[in-house]
Scaffold this active site. Structure first.
Site: not given
Ligand SMILES: NC(=O)c1ccc[n+]([C@@H]2O[C@H](COP(=O)([O-])OP(=O)(O)OC[C@H]3O[C@@H](n4cnc5c(N)ncnc54)[C@H](OP(=O)(O)O)[C@@H]3O)[C@@H](O)[C@H]2O)c1
Lengths: 457, 343
Positions: B209, B224
């Site tokens: 991004e 995660k």
């Protein structure tokens, strides 16, 4: 340090005491991060339950009398503290609610909680105003419960997360917070209350969530004693207790905490300190994982405390048909549980010809009716025998576990005091031995055991 | 099957496409045709209890319009309002994973559960900060909660962790869980480009991004890892006990090309490795042998489980992408709605 400070009803009984409590909070705030938790003013929870009850019965006169008492009590206090602007709207909301119940003549556990919660809301508003802080209810603090109104269980993981999220940013702020004890809400935001353990439970949930260094439970006594000082004048203050011992003492009604309220503290290893508002510098009793230093009632004492439960009766359920029949006990406890009879102690003789239960005197009739009904409906030939005027004396101490001869020592002490033992029971945790004696023998038994284990200061 | 979809970006749109193109197959697998009854984006929502036309929603986004602009079905209702007030069987949460502000998404999940809707989340943030709380809310409301797309997208890292933890004990996990950083590190290794140039290439190709902080500072990987640690614990019956604040988080921002070269000369590659072992839970750049299964190319993820009895098991696969993540969502929807509760 990070400290949860919980003040019970007697600590916030009137304007003077509230001022005093606020001075204690201010003094501690100068050196610690503190989260104060408050109960309702002394006696108010009972008044609220009474007014709810009267409203449900449609007793208009009793409702108005009680509402006036509640209003006067709080407004007197609020005017003295300059908190009437905070208190008046709460009183008005309470009155609207009670009148709603009166109009319907119907009271659900949910509306009971909505009404009873005003006790803590009102005291919290006054303490917060006097302190110059913000009042928060348990819901705003993040405590969320199931839907068992009047006896709600927190969703503990969710509450822990939300408490951390809601309160952590406020801990270092310049505006202190004050949290209502006892009051929470279900996941839809409907007010619920925590039931047994009440405000203490709120304090330990907050303490566990915020990883507090200690949870301070203030009341009007210095801490936990080796025995009731009205019975044993030389009883000593216990400086340290383990969580397990405190739970055991709580079961015997010692001025300890409800075992349920100790759970979050024990599970997250946050020490609890029982102390007095009247002696703010006195260290009180520290309940933690350690049994503390040696000394009378200290580490090394096999028995550390001799609590006594009074105003009890013993029910003995007998009958030959019970012998060898599985499920007898389950039937009996099932019948009592549906009537919400609180059983303090259970003894069964080896012959299995009878089970004896010790319950509160004021539940005796209810219990008897429940048992008669249950037994009759099953056509079982059994007798229910009731012995009134008894008490339970217990010897509590973690050191009893694995120490031989404790029971012998207790019984010879009692025998020497010429006290007749009606029944005995030992908890499976081996943290206590309890005996049933006649009410008038109770103090003698307490003194004899206390003496035998050299607990006097 | 009434589905509320929160967030309509890469993943949300891929799901809509999948529902449109595979309605028959999905209907067969779900036992009933899937219907999007509400979809939200950052500016509003589109609602139709009879089922929205995916093509119209996709067209609006393609033209850069918000869902609120759709005539007849569009409106300003927020995601939370939609969750609470739209009758549905399952809520799918695909709004951005914002660790600093997990609340809106957390409220979506809790709101769905307390109003009796199953929940599928690919949003990592609420799970990374409040997994025990979410699992408790799911149990309390008897609701299915699935989140297999949060780690590895379609590659079933979480399923593997869960199943392995049941039959044996996982003594160590080492994993590459972020495709963007792996792309950068692989590029530095292959082309000898410095960090900034490799990062710019990743942005140009759409792997990273414009603000790549979450990836290159290790935050995405750490989220995660928390989810995986708690999921494995749960599957083996232990309490979910790892919090994000327990993770030592390091990233690869500004990693010197010199370090990559030195490693390469020694037959090693530098990777952003997520580790769970007895020493704790951590994320940071580490060397792996070029022959290791963890030496994956481009944006490929990998996870090696070291088992007490069964030795090492490694799973390799793409860990991101719209279609990949939508696949995980479909699998989770089937799981929660067909009765395999709280997985
Ligand atoms: N992309 C992947 O490969 C992948 C893989 C695994 C997990 N995930 C996770 O999946 C989620 C979505 O990823 P993505 O790549 O699809 O992101 P994205 O393209 O940025 O899309 C995010 C969507 O959420 C919408 N949104 C933002 N705030 C919102 C709010 N408060 N309420 C409702 N909608 C809101 C955005 O609205 P606008 O359209 O108006 O901007 C946009 O539609 C993230 O949590 C991500 O971590 C992604």
């Amino acid at each position: 340090m990070r400290i949860i400070m919980k003040f019970g009803g007697t600590s916030v009984a009137d304007a003077d005491r509230i001022r005093h409590v606020v001075s204690i909070i201010k003094a501690e705030r100068a050196r610690h991060q503190v989260v104060p938790v408050v109960s309702a003013l002394d006696g108010v929870t009972e008044m609220l339950l009474d007014v709810a009850d009267a409203a449900a019965k449609g007793d208009e006169l009793a409702v108005e009398t009680l509402l006036t008492q509640i209003r006067d009590k709080h407004l007197a206090c609020a005017y003295a503290l300059g908190a009437h602007d905070q208190v008046r709207p709460l009183i008005e909301r309470l009155e609207t609610l009670v009148h709603g119940v009166l109009a319907l003549e119907e009271l659900t556990p949910r509306s009971t909680d909505a009404i009873v919660a005003f006790g803590e809301r009102l005291s919290c508003a006054m303490v917060a105003h006097t302190l110059g802080g913000v009042a928060m209810d348990g819901r705003e603090a993040g405590i969320v419960t199931d839907d068992h109104f009047t006896e709600a269980d927190p969703l503990m993981d969710l509450s822990m997360f939300q408490v951390r999220e809601a309160l952590t940013p406020l801990l270092d702020g310049n505006k202190p917070m004050v949290v209502t004890g006892f009051v929470a809400a279900n996941q839809h935001g409907v007010t619920s209350t925590l039931g047994r353990g009440g405000s203490d439970y709120t304090a330990t949930i907050l303490g566990a969530a915020l990883k507090a260094d200690e949870i301070w439970i203030y009341s009007d006594v210095d801490g936990l004693m080796s025995a009731d000082p009205r019975i044993v004048s030389a009883a000593c203050l216990l400086s340290h207790l383990t969580f397990a011992e405190a739970v055991e003492m709580g079961k015997f009604g010692a001025k300890s905490m409800h075992p349920r309220a100790l759970e979050p503290a024990a599970a997250h290893r946050v020490p609890v300190r029982m102390r007095s508002t009247f002696k703010p510098d006195h260290p009180g009793t520290l309940i933690s994982e350690s049994s503390g230093p040696a000394g009378p009632g200290g580490a090394g004492s096999v028995v550390r405390s001799v609590p006594m439960l009074k105003n009890l009766v013993m029910l003995t359920i007998g009958g030959a048909s019970m012998v060898g029949r599985p499920g007898s006990a389950a039937e009996i406890f099932g019948a009592l549980a549906t009537q919400r009879v609180n059983v303090h102690m259970i003894c069964q003789s080896v012959s299995e010809a009878g089970i004896s239960l010790v319950i509160n005197q004021n539940q005796a009739d209810k219990a008897r009716a429940a048992l008669d009904g249950a037994l009759r409906s099953r056509h079982l030939e059994r007798t229910v025998e009731l012995v009134g005027g008894v008490c339970v004396v217990a010897a509590v101490g973690a050191g009893m576990k694995g120490t031989p001869g404790v029971a012998a020592k207790i019984f010879s002490a009692i025998a020497n005091a010429k006290v007749n033992v009606i029944a005995i029971a030992q908890g499976s945790s081996e943290l206590s031995i309890s005996i049933v004696v006649r009410a008038e023998d109770g103090p003698k038994a307490v003194a004899a055991i206390h003496d035998a284990f050299a607990l006097s200061a | 099957m009434r589905i509320v979809l929160l967030g309509f970006g890469t993943v949300g749109q891929a799901l809509a496409r999948m529902l449109r193109e595979q309605r028959e197959t999905l209907a067969a697998r779900l036992g009933t045709p899937p219907r999007l009854v509400a979809v939200t984006d950052s500016r509003g929502s589109a609602i139709d209890p009879h089922g929205l036309n995916e093509a119209a929603l996709l067209a609006a986004k393609a033209e850069g319009r918000g869902l609120a602009s759709l005539p007849g079905i569009g409106g300003s209702a927020s995601s939370l309002r939609v969750v609470l007030s739209t009758p549905a069987d399952v809520v799918v949460e695909t709004t951005p994973s914002n660790l600093a502000m997990p609340r809106p998404a957390l409220d979506h999940l809790l709101g769905a559960m307390r109003t009796g809707k199953h929940v599928v989340s690919v949003n990592k943030a609420p799970l990374a900060v409040a997994m025990p709380a979410l699992l408790e809310a799911a149990r309390h409301n008897r609701i299915g909660l699935a989140y297999s797309g949060t780690v590895g997208a379609a590659t079933p890292f979480l399923h593997a962790a869960g199943r392995l933890a049941v039959g044996d004990r996982i003594v160590k996990v080492r994993a590459i869980l972020n495709g963007t950083t792996n792309f950068i590190l692989h590029r530095m290794f292959e082309t000898d480009e410095p960090f900034n140039a490799a990062l710019a290439e990743a942005v140009r190709l759409g792997y990273a991004e414009t603000d790549p902080s979450n990836d290159i500072d290790g935050i995405d990987t750490a989220m995660k890892l928390v989810i995986m640690a708690n999921h494995a614990a749960r599957s083996s019956g232990r309490p979910a006990g790892v919090a994000y604040r327990d993770v030592r988080v390091g990233g690869i921002r500004g990693l010197a090309i010199q370090r990559v070269r030195e490693a390469k000369a020694a037959g090693k590659a530098i990777k952003l490795i997520a580790t769970i072992d007895e020493a704790g839970v951590r994320v940071g750049p580490e060397e792996v042998d070029v022959t290791s299964p963890l030496n994956t190319p481009r944006n490929v993820n990998a996870c090696t489980f070291s088992m007490a009895q069964a030795g090492e098991v490694t799973l390799v696969g793409r860990g991101a992408g719209g279609a990949e993540t939508a696949t995980a969502i479909v699998r989770d929807i089937i799981e929660v709605t067909t009765g395999a509760r709280v997985s």
